[in-house]
Write an enzyme that holds these catalytic residues in place. Sequence first.
Site, short mmCIF file in Angstrom:
data_model
loop_
_atom_site.label_atom_id
_atom_site.label_comp_id
_atom_site.label_asym_id
_atom_site.label_seq_id
_atom_site.Cartn_x
_atom_site.Cartn_y
_atom_site.Cartn_z
N SER A 39 33.14 -42.83 -13.28
CA SER A 39 31.85 -42.28 -12.85
C SER A 39 30.93 -43.43 -12.46
O SER A 39 31.34 -44.60 -12.45
CB SER A 39 31.22 -41.47 -14.00
OG SER A 39 31.01 -42.30 -15.13
N SER A 128 42.73 -30.88 -24.13
CA SER A 128 43.15 -30.30 -22.85
C SER A 128 44.21 -29.23 -23.08
O SER A 128 44.96 -29.29 -24.06
CB SER A 128 43.72 -31.39 -21.94
OG SER A 128 44.41 -30.85 -20.83
N TYR A 153 49.59 -38.03 -19.34
CA TYR A 153 48.25 -37.59 -19.73
C TYR A 153 48.33 -36.53 -20.82
O TYR A 153 47.63 -36.62 -21.84
CB TYR A 153 47.51 -37.03 -18.51
CG TYR A 153 46.27 -36.25 -18.87
CD1 TYR A 153 45.13 -36.89 -19.34
CD2 TYR A 153 46.24 -34.86 -18.74
CE1 TYR A 153 44.00 -36.18 -19.69
CE2 TYR A 153 45.11 -34.13 -19.07
CZ TYR A 153 43.99 -34.80 -19.55
OH TYR A 153 42.87 -34.09 -19.90
N LYS A 157 47.05 -36.53 -25.01
CA LYS A 157 46.21 -35.54 -25.68
C LYS A 157 46.93 -34.97 -26.91
O LYS A 157 46.31 -34.73 -27.94
CB LYS A 157 45.83 -34.43 -24.70
CG LYS A 157 44.89 -34.87 -23.59
CD LYS A 157 43.57 -35.39 -24.15
CE LYS A 157 42.57 -35.75 -23.06
NZ LYS A 157 41.29 -36.24 -23.61
N PHE A 182 40.81 -25.74 -19.79
CA PHE A 182 41.77 -25.56 -18.72
C PHE A 182 41.21 -26.15 -17.43
O PHE A 182 41.34 -27.33 -17.18
CB PHE A 182 42.12 -24.06 -18.60
CG PHE A 182 42.93 -23.57 -19.77
CD1 PHE A 182 44.27 -23.24 -19.61
CD2 PHE A 182 42.39 -23.46 -21.05
CE1 PHE A 182 45.05 -22.80 -20.67
CE2 PHE A 182 43.15 -23.03 -22.12
CZ PHE A 182 44.48 -22.71 -21.94
N LEU A 204 40.18 -28.22 -9.91
CA LEU A 204 40.46 -27.19 -8.93
C LEU A 204 39.36 -27.01 -7.89
O LEU A 204 39.59 -27.11 -6.69
CB LEU A 204 40.74 -25.86 -9.64
CG LEU A 204 41.03 -24.65 -8.75
CD1 LEU A 204 42.27 -24.91 -7.92
CD2 LEU A 204 41.19 -23.40 -9.61
#
Length: 253
Positions: A39, A128, A153, A157, A182, A204
């Site tokens: 970021s 996640s 990944y 988690k 999600f 998404l």
Amino acid sequence: MNAKKILVTGGAGYIGAHTVVELIQSGYSPVILDNFSQSDNTLLRGIERIVNTAPVFYKGDCTDTDFLKDVFRKEKSIQGVMHFAAFKSVGESVEKPLDYYRNNVGSLVSLIQVMEECDVHDLIYSSSCTVYGQPDLIPVDETALFKKAESPYGTTKQVCEHILEDLYIARHKLRMVSLRYFNPIGAHPSGNIGEIPLGTPNNLVPLLRRRQPESGINWWFLEMIIRHQMVRAYVITSMWWIYQRHMSGHWNI
């Protein structure tokens, strides 16, 4: 009474920034920690426009225990931690698995070590849905067992959740909530903060917005509708769960 001071790692990112706003508006005093690897300061400026004050911010890495100790020492009365800081690209994790293990697992271990040294025991962990792998039943609920993760990944988690579970069993002082979400989407109704990924989007709706600019769908409006009170619900409910129920758990979001 002074507001509870909450450390928010990854607070300059998408979910972290929304969380900071909701914490402030709900009477908490957030302290943001971010290294800007995923970021920049865009959402920090957005937070300031929404709440009319600049948030407390430290630039640094969660894998750096000396840096973490310095933040806890300067802020003194941190009472809980919300840990959002992580690498999150499934595809990139396949290409750079070691980076993901070092950052995602290493940052949690370093953070908990410093929390223990500073006598801080309350943690909300950003997990996640990838922890479920390919589940046997759809929709998935929190009783589903972990299957083999489909990416490094997802494995990070799973490992982090196992670490938290083991610590909870070994040391009952630790109170934690894991949030397994999600496809989190949405933006603040003011339009001052939303999902602004650096580089190629991984989630998404930003991907759809970039690939279908001529679709005629007002994606920004759609995001705000879907978001509504989502962040407020999981932030405040999680804090209530820890501070009032004095328990640990995990929820799908």
